[in-house]
Design an enzyme around this catalytic site. Structure first.
Site, mmCIF file in Angstrom:
data_model
loop_
_atom_site.group_PDB
_atom_site.id
_atom_site.type_symbol
_atom_site.label_atom_id
_atom_site.label_comp_id
_atom_site.label_asym_id
_atom_site.label_seq_id
_atom_site.Cartn_x
_atom_site.Cartn_y
_atom_site.Cartn_z
ATOM 1 N N HIS A 1 14.686 12.437 -8.133
ATOM 2 C CA HIS A 1 15.841 12.948 -7.396
ATOM 3 C C HIS A 1 16.855 13.506 -8.410
ATOM 4 O O HIS A 1 17.106 12.886 -9.453
ATOM 5 C CB HIS A 1 16.538 11.825 -6.620
ATOM 6 C CG HIS A 1 15.796 11.356 -5.393
ATOM 7 N ND1 HIS A 1 14.592 11.858 -4.984
ATOM 8 C CD2 HIS A 1 16.152 10.411 -4.473
ATOM 9 C CE1 HIS A 1 14.224 11.242 -3.864
ATOM 10 N NE2 HIS A 1 15.140 10.357 -3.539
ATOM 11 N N CYS B 1 17.824 4.825 -3.285
ATOM 12 C CA CYS B 1 17.512 5.459 -4.575
ATOM 13 C C CYS B 1 18.617 6.405 -5.055
ATOM 14 O O CYS B 1 18.975 6.416 -6.237
ATOM 15 C CB CYS B 1 16.189 6.210 -4.488
ATOM 16 S SG CYS B 1 15.968 7.095 -2.949
ATOM 17 N N ARG C 1 16.561 17.551 0.967
ATOM 18 C CA ARG C 1 15.161 17.358 0.546
ATOM 19 C C ARG C 1 14.656 18.653 -0.083
ATOM 20 O O ARG C 1 14.838 19.735 0.491
ATOM 21 C CB ARG C 1 14.299 17.024 1.771
ATOM 22 C CG ARG C 1 12.868 16.667 1.421
ATOM 23 C CD ARG C 1 12.732 15.305 0.810
ATOM 24 N NE ARG C 1 13.148 14.267 1.740
ATOM 25 C CZ ARG C 1 13.457 13.025 1.379
ATOM 26 N NH1 ARG C 1 13.412 12.654 0.111
ATOM 27 N NH2 ARG C 1 13.824 12.139 2.279
ATOM 28 N N SER D 1 8.612 12.199 -2.407
ATOM 29 C CA SER D 1 8.101 10.826 -2.534
ATOM 30 C C SER D 1 9.074 9.817 -1.920
ATOM 31 O O SER D 1 8.660 8.718 -1.538
ATOM 32 C CB SER D 1 7.817 10.473 -3.997
ATOM 33 O OG SER D 1 8.946 10.759 -4.785
ATOM 34 N N GLY D 2 10.349 10.186 -1.785
ATOM 35 C CA GLY D 2 11.327 9.317 -1.137
ATOM 36 C C GLY D 2 10.996 9.049 0.320
ATOM 37 O O GLY D 2 11.447 8.059 0.903
ATOM 38 N N THR E 1 0.814 -1.225 0.000
ATOM 39 C CA THR E 1 0.000 0.000 0.000
ATOM 40 C C THR E 1 0.847 1.274 0.000
ATOM 41 O O THR E 1 0.313 2.375 -0.062
ATOM 42 C CB THR E 1 -0.913 0.026 1.249
ATOM 43 O OG1 THR E 1 -0.080 -0.218 2.399
ATOM 44 C CG2 THR E 1 -1.993 -1.039 1.184
ATOM 45 N N LYS F 1 24.785 6.126 3.813
ATOM 46 C CA LYS F 1 24.334 5.036 2.927
ATOM 47 C C LYS F 1 24.940 5.223 1.539
ATOM 48 O O LYS F 1 25.445 4.280 0.930
ATOM 49 C CB LYS F 1 22.801 5.062 2.780
ATOM 50 C CG LYS F 1 22.020 4.530 3.965
ATOM 51 C CD LYS F 1 20.519 4.720 3.693
ATOM 52 C CE LYS F 1 19.723 4.822 4.956
ATOM 53 N NZ LYS F 1 18.329 5.218 4.723
ATOM 54 N N ARG G 1 21.509 -4.190 3.444
ATOM 55 C CA ARG G 1 22.366 -3.725 2.345
ATOM 56 C C ARG G 1 23.854 -3.943 2.589
ATOM 57 O O ARG G 1 24.596 -4.275 1.664
ATOM 58 C CB ARG G 1 22.109 -2.231 2.069
ATOM 59 C CG ARG G 1 20.773 -1.984 1.412
ATOM 60 C CD ARG G 1 20.590 -0.520 1.095
ATOM 61 N NE ARG G 1 19.215 -0.256 0.732
ATOM 62 C CZ ARG G 1 18.580 0.871 0.989
ATOM 63 N NH1 ARG G 1 19.223 1.864 1.594
ATOM 64 N NH2 ARG G 1 17.324 1.017 0.632
#
Ligand code: NAP
Ligand code: 3JN
Length: 338
Positions: A244, A131, A237, A161-162, A12, A215, A100
């Site tokens: 991006h 991303c 952001r 949206s990230g 969702t 990361k 990761r």
């Protein structure tokens, strides 16, 4: 043609929704699609190939007879459920940061290190990178192969949206509130995101960097399979919904002219060069949204170092940055191993 039972965990969410759409658009050979989320979403329905599918609660017994699990339910939930799914024979492709950096979990961008997918057998888990890392490495790798990268300095301009569905709503609501001269509400970000830039993605660490920045540094080295590359990042952001953008400064061991870099990148898989400043042509987030490619432009020399280039890299963070990359991994997996 062989078909597979596929589960989407986090179905969702912003990433989960895009995973369902990507499976459909790429005609992935799905036998049954199981959609999983939290107990809050039980009873919701989502559409796949014109079919209404009920969302079920993610539970320990959700993975019986499932061959592939596409996971994006958040790090803590993946940490718990990915090994449970893997133990039942489901190969998990996990979009969170939970696995990761695990040496027994391959961290994959198919265009860069698809060969490492074979190591999925170690834990039954394959990690999808962050991303911002994905779109950078698809451009770095073909250049590294020719001129060997010594150091990368990246600054990101990341879409809301990230952060997920709630952040998309927050930006919409703040823009509406400001337009209607009402006070804004801040629930997702610590500051107003509308008409602003926040140099803060994920949590701050003791060294002053954010987790998002760390990361990017660690994942780049693992995917490029070269721990000698120096990487430093500032992640920001910005009030953009999808896509991006990244300003990337690269120092190479050997000389590489902008024209040569453009030629290499024109042939690179998954990359599209848009670089004609005389016509105001360069990659833009609004053009990248909904597209599969990673776009690169503004390729120019950095004359402050012996062999330096600057460039601007843009991709849809929810597609190549998350859902598409995960489905591409699944495609290699079924073509070669399952
Ligand atoms: P989102 O829009 O907030 O969606 C979160 C999803 O996780 C929803 O489906 C939610 O279900 C589900 N979920 C939350 N708690 C759960 C639980 N206890 N059990 C089962 N499902 C649960 O977030 P998003 O943007 O899709 O991102 C989700 C995760 O994907 C992030 O936390 C991150 O780890 C990863 N991600 C990775 C990238 C990348 O760079 N590759 C980019 C974005 C996100 P409900 O709707 O029922 O709450
Ligand atoms: O903020 C972005 O643009 C990307 C966000 C990714 C993200 C968000 C919450 C948790 C991640 C990720 O994929 O690194 C995580 C996480 O799993 O750590």
């Amino acid at each position: 043609m062989k078909t597979y039972n596929v589960a989407v965990a986090g179905a969702t969410g912003a990433v989960g929704n895009e995973m369902i759409a990507t499976l459909e658009q790429r005609n992935f050979p799905v036998k049954n699609l199981i959609l999983l989320a939290s107990s809050r979403s039980v009873g919701k329905r989502l559409t796949f190939k014109g079919q209404d599918i009920k969302v079920e609660e993610l539970k320990e017994d959700s993975f019986k007879d499932i061959q592939i699990g596409l996971f994006s339910p958040g790090g803590a939930v993946s940490q718990k459920f990915a090994p449970i799914a893997a133990a039942q024979g489901c190969v998990v492709i996990d979009n969170t940061s939970a696995f990761r950096m695990d040496p027994d979990v391959p961290l994959i961008v198919p265009e860069v290190n698809g060969h490492a997918i074979k190591d999925y057998t170690k834990k039954g888990i394959i990690a999808n990178p962050n991303c911002s890392t994905i779109q950078m490495v698809v451009v770095l790798k073909p250049l590294h192969d020719v001129a060997k990268i010594k150091r990368v300095v990246v600054s990101t301009y990341q879409a809301v949206s990230g952060t997920g569905q709630k952040a998309i709503f927050e930006l919409e609501q703040q823009v509406l509130a400001i337009y209607n001269q009402r006070p804004i509400e801040k629930k997702v970000y610590p500051h107003q995101i509308a008409f602003n830039c926040l140099p803060h993605i994920d949590v701050f660490l003791e060294n002053g960097y954010t987790k998002e920045e760390v990361k990017m540094v660690n994942e780049t080295k693992k995917i490029m399979e070269d721990y000698s590359i120096k990487v430093t990042a500032t992640t920001v952001r910005v009030p953009v919904f999808y896509g991006h953008s990244e300003s990337v400064n690269i120092e190479f061991e050997k000389d590489i002219a902008p024209e040569e870099a453009r030629k290499i990148l024109e042939k690179a898989p998954g990359v599209k060069v848009i670089d004609d400043p005389s016509k105001n042509l360069y990659p833009l987030a609004i053009d990248a949204a909904g597209k599969d490619e990673t776009f690169v432009g503004r390729i120019r020399r950095d004359d402050t170092v012996p062999h330096g280039l600057n460039m601007w890299i843009v991709a849809d963070n929810i597609r190549k940055g998350a859902a598409l990359n995960a489905v591409q991994i699944a495609e290699v997996l079924i073509r070669k191993y399952l």
